[in-house]
Design a protein around this motif. Sequence first.
Motif, PDB file in Angstrom:
ATOM      1  N   GLN A   3       0.710  -0.799   0.053  1.00 20.09           N
ATOM      2  CA  GLN A   3       0.248  -0.354   0.407  1.00 20.09           C
ATOM      3  C   GLN A   3       0.491   1.414   0.713  1.00 20.09           C
ATOM      4  O   GLN A   3       0.805   2.245   1.188  1.00 20.09           O
ATOM      5  N   LEU A   4       1.518   1.978  -1.245  1.00 21.82           N
ATOM      6  CA  LEU A   4       2.611   2.955  -1.571  1.00 21.82           C
ATOM      7  C   LEU A   4       1.806   3.494  -2.056  1.00 21.82           C
ATOM      8  O   LEU A   4       2.130   4.291  -1.931  1.00 21.82           O
ATOM      9  N   LEU A   5       0.638   3.103  -2.857  1.00 23.63           N
ATOM     10  CA  LEU A   5       0.330   4.478  -3.767  1.00 23.63           C
ATOM     11  C   LEU A   5      -1.335   4.750  -3.216  1.00 23.63           C
ATOM     12  O   LEU A   5      -2.337   5.309  -3.893  1.00 23.63           O
ATOM     13  N   TYR A  25       0.917  -2.665 -12.371  1.00 24.64           N
ATOM     14  CA  TYR A  25       2.265  -2.727 -11.399  1.00 24.64           C
ATOM     15  C   TYR A  25       1.124  -1.648 -10.489  1.00 24.64           C
ATOM     16  O   TYR A  25       1.718  -1.145  -9.306  1.00 24.64           O
ATOM     17  N   CYS A  26      -0.154  -0.624 -11.165  1.00 26.28           N
ATOM     18  CA  CYS A  26       0.081   0.648  -9.803  1.00 26.28           C
ATOM     19  C   CYS A  26      -0.620  -0.070  -8.880  1.00 26.28           C
ATOM     20  O   CYS A  26      -0.628   0.431  -8.131  1.00 26.28           O
ATOM     21  N   GLY A  54     -13.243 -21.267 -22.325  1.00 29.76           N
ATOM     22  CA  GLY A  54     -12.940 -19.791 -22.872  1.00 29.76           C
ATOM     23  C   GLY A  54     -12.769 -19.059 -21.621  1.00 29.76           C
ATOM     24  O   GLY A  54     -11.797 -17.156 -22.237  1.00 29.76           O
ATOM     25  N   ASP A  55     -12.432 -18.869 -20.603  1.00 33.20           N
ATOM     26  CA  ASP A  55     -11.649 -17.493 -19.535  1.00 33.20           C
ATOM     27  C   ASP A  55     -10.578 -17.110 -19.965  1.00 33.20           C
ATOM     28  O   ASP A  55      -9.289 -18.512 -19.771  1.00 33.20           O
ATOM     29  N   SER A  56      -9.684 -16.571 -20.079  1.00 29.70           N
ATOM     30  CA  SER A  56      -8.433 -16.367 -20.258  1.00 29.70           C
ATOM     31  C   SER A  56      -7.963 -16.290 -19.281  1.00 29.70           C
ATOM     32  O   SER A  56      -7.673 -15.066 -18.358  1.00 29.70           O
ATOM     33  N   PHE A  57      -6.562 -17.258 -18.867  1.00 28.37           N
ATOM     34  CA  PHE A  57      -5.647 -16.355 -18.056  1.00 28.37           C
ATOM     35  C   PHE A  57      -5.058 -14.864 -18.351  1.00 28.37           C
ATOM     36  O   PHE A  57      -4.506 -14.733 -17.114  1.00 28.37           O
ATOM     37  N   SER A  58      -4.358 -15.427 -19.333  1.00 31.34           N
ATOM     38  CA  SER A  58      -3.459 -13.845 -19.181  1.00 31.34           C
ATOM     39  C   SER A  58      -4.634 -12.511 -19.013  1.00 31.34           C
ATOM     40  O   SER A  58      -4.012 -11.879 -18.042  1.00 31.34           O
ATOM     41  N   TRP A  59      -6.016 -12.365 -19.813  1.00 33.80           N
ATOM     42  CA  TRP A  59      -6.601 -11.542 -18.927  1.00 33.80           C
ATOM     43  C   TRP A  59      -6.715 -11.547 -17.146  1.00 33.80           C
ATOM     44  O   TRP A  59      -6.737 -10.709 -16.473  1.00 33.80           O
ATOM     45  N   GLU A  60      -6.884 -12.440 -17.263  1.00 32.19           N
ATOM     46  CA  GLU A  60      -7.237 -12.362 -15.366  1.00 32.19           C
ATOM     47  C   GLU A  60      -5.873 -11.800 -14.379  1.00 32.19           C
ATOM     48  O   GLU A  60      -6.096 -11.461 -13.567  1.00 32.19           O
ATOM     49  N   ASN A  61      -4.971 -12.435 -15.361  1.00 31.99           N
ATOM     50  CA  ASN A  61      -3.410 -11.482 -14.183  1.00 31.99           C
ATOM     51  C   ASN A  61      -3.238 -11.230 -14.650  1.00 31.99           C
ATOM     52  O   ASN A  61      -2.334  -9.976 -14.451  1.00 31.99           O
ATOM     53  N   LEU A  62      -3.125  -9.872 -15.794  1.00 29.77           N
ATOM     54  CA  LEU A  62      -2.780  -8.967 -15.732  1.00 29.77           C
ATOM     55  C   LEU A  62      -3.925  -7.987 -15.412  1.00 29.77           C
ATOM     56  O   LEU A  62      -3.539  -6.699 -15.401  1.00 29.77           O
ATOM     57  N   ASN A  63      -5.467  -8.372 -14.984  1.00 29.51           N
ATOM     58  CA  ASN A  63      -5.586  -7.392 -14.342  1.00 29.51           C
ATOM     59  C   ASN A  63      -6.300  -7.557 -13.206  1.00 29.51           C
ATOM     60  O   ASN A  63      -7.067  -7.199 -12.150  1.00 29.51           O
ATOM     61  N   ARG A  64      -5.848  -8.176 -12.086  1.00 28.57           N
ATOM     62  CA  ARG A  64      -5.304  -8.273 -10.851  1.00 28.57           C
ATOM     63  C   ARG A  64      -5.345  -6.811  -9.647  1.00 28.57           C
ATOM     64  O   ARG A  64      -4.869  -5.830 -10.752  1.00 28.57           O
ATOM     65  N   ALA A  65      -6.145  -7.090  -8.969  1.00 24.83           N
ATOM     66  CA  ALA A  65      -6.388  -5.868  -7.547  1.00 24.83           C
ATOM     67  C   ALA A  65      -7.184  -4.427  -8.400  1.00 24.83           C
ATOM     68  O   ALA A  65      -6.828  -3.830  -8.100  1.00 24.83           O
ATOM     69  N   LYS A  66      -7.919  -4.777  -9.679  1.00 24.80           N
ATOM     70  CA  LYS A  66      -8.251  -3.880  -9.989  1.00 24.80           C
ATOM     71  C   LYS A  66     -10.093  -3.632 -10.506  1.00 24.80           C
ATOM     72  O   LYS A  66      -9.655  -4.750  -9.942  1.00 24.80           O
ATOM     73  N   ARG A  67     -10.779  -3.079 -10.138  1.00 25.72           N
ATOM     74  CA  ARG A  67     -12.258  -3.065 -10.251  1.00 25.72           C
ATOM     75  C   ARG A  67     -12.158  -2.574 -11.730  1.00 25.72           C
ATOM     76  O   ARG A  67     -11.757  -2.795 -12.435  1.00 25.72           O
ATOM     77  N   SER A  68     -13.343  -3.024 -11.878  1.00 27.90           N
ATOM     78  CA  SER A  68     -13.767  -3.456 -13.525  1.00 27.90           C
ATOM     79  C   SER A  68     -15.304  -2.968 -13.382  1.00 27.90           C
ATOM     80  O   SER A  68     -16.499  -3.084 -12.439  1.00 27.90           O
ATOM     81  N   GLY A 162       4.571  -1.275 -20.422  1.00 31.56           N
ATOM     82  CA  GLY A 162       3.961  -1.243 -19.442  1.00 31.56           C
ATOM     83  C   GLY A 162       5.019  -0.719 -18.185  1.00 31.56           C
ATOM     84  O   GLY A 162       4.257   0.202 -17.642  1.00 31.56           O
ATOM     85  N   ALA A 163       5.833  -1.020 -17.731  1.00 32.60           N
ATOM     86  CA  ALA A 163       6.824  -0.774 -16.931  1.00 32.60           C
ATOM     87  C   ALA A 163       7.538   0.691 -16.956  1.00 32.60           C
ATOM     88  O   ALA A 163       7.345   1.945 -15.402  1.00 32.60           O
ATOM     89  N   TYR A 164       7.530   1.388 -17.863  1.00 31.69           N
ATOM     90  CA  TYR A 164       7.790   2.439 -17.917  1.00 31.69           C
ATOM     91  C   TYR A 164       6.519   3.577 -17.820  1.00 31.69           C
ATOM     92  O   TYR A 164       6.750   4.795 -17.527  1.00 31.69           O
ATOM     93  N   GLY A 165       6.222   2.916 -18.245  1.00 33.02           N
ATOM     94  CA  GLY A 165       4.476   3.524 -18.219  1.00 33.02           C
ATOM     95  C   GLY A 165       4.334   4.084 -17.170  1.00 33.02           C
ATOM     96  O   GLY A 165       3.352   5.166 -16.673  1.00 33.02           O
ATOM     97  N   ALA A 166       4.565   3.296 -16.310  1.00 28.92           N
ATOM     98  CA  ALA A 166       3.881   3.552 -14.592  1.00 28.92           C
ATOM     99  C   ALA A 166       4.580   4.200 -14.255  1.00 28.92           C
ATOM    100  O   ALA A 166       4.051   4.969 -13.482  1.00 28.92           O
TER     101      ALA A 166
END
Length: 400
Positions: A3-5, A25-26, A54-68, A162-166
Amino acid sequence: MYQLLNGLSLVEVSSFVASPTIGLYCAQFGADVIRVDQIGGGQDFRRWPVNERGDSFSWENLNRAKRSVALDLTKPEGRELLVRLCQQVGTLATNLPAKGFLAHDKLAQGRPDMISVRVMGWPDGAIALDYTANAVVGYPALTGHGDEPVNHSLPAWDFITGAYGAFALLAAVQRRTATGLGGEVRLPLTDIAIGTVANLGRVAEVLYSGHDRPRLGNAVYGTVGRDFVTADGVRVMIVAINERQWQGLLRALDIGAAIAGIETRESVCFAENDGMRYAHRDAIFAVMEAAIAPLSHAELAERLDAQGVTHGPYKTLPQAMEDDRLFTANPMFAQCDSNPSGFAYPAAGAFATIPQMERAPAAPAPLNGQHTEQVLAEKLGLSSGEIARLIDTGIAGVAQ
């Protein structure tokens, strides 16, 4: 997660890898990241790898901790809601076109201190993907053997972007805090790729030498490093990248006399001269091969470890996932039982370790539209009746 941000809110309107990585990352450091997608999921919602539903493991892991939030972005009212949300939050990460309905200048008309971080293909807005950016900056011409280009399967430029963008987003937020000024940050994949190549010295190398470097197979450019096979058939990467490791390698393999013979024959000295060792790598590799061939992997590893030489066996991912340091006992991973796919497995949290803080486990990704009602009420102040109307008319969607 850490919890830094706390206090930083970010709207993310994106797809595939680079732009979602900014939000990921944020979010892993405590930001409130609101991912907005088309109702039913955007173009990356079913991206492979997937489960049998058909659930995407890619989507699932790139969107952890977000609200939708799910909106019908094909309709003017849905797009207008998204614009209002962006202006209310004041910070946006996206890979939508620079001249579209989320153009920065349009958003800034209602929010002068608006910050937009935009992932692009080329600076002029032309389309590029990680794999095409990798092709045009020349790396496939350095891998493998022969004349055909060889792609690698890691979307490296996406993740670097992505890292540079954050990083760029946080820099822009700091500037806004200090001055009250917003602004747009544009991140073309091709600039990230060619800029990284330049930072590695490769642009200067080509300009100085007048040509590209040759293909080296699995050898490491500029030092002693290559793959070797042990007596029990294990392929191992060995790299002696500095003088200490070089001397350790000579002792570990007991090849000091043979290497001295090469030095005498070629009238060179390898001590304190990594470049000279690289120039005579073929002769050195032949000596190493002969010394390694009779050894089992366990014997070789014991010798190299005793002398502080860097090495690692080639593994498949299933084999890597049996490694305590990498996966099974790695505190970066924590069991997550509430994934949208319904499949429970250990998920990666923040890559950084902060010894002074407690590491929170990786959070699940949201269901598409899981937080639509909450965000519209909290950020836009919409009444329950107005939200119900948006849902009933198909402008807003909720998790099913």
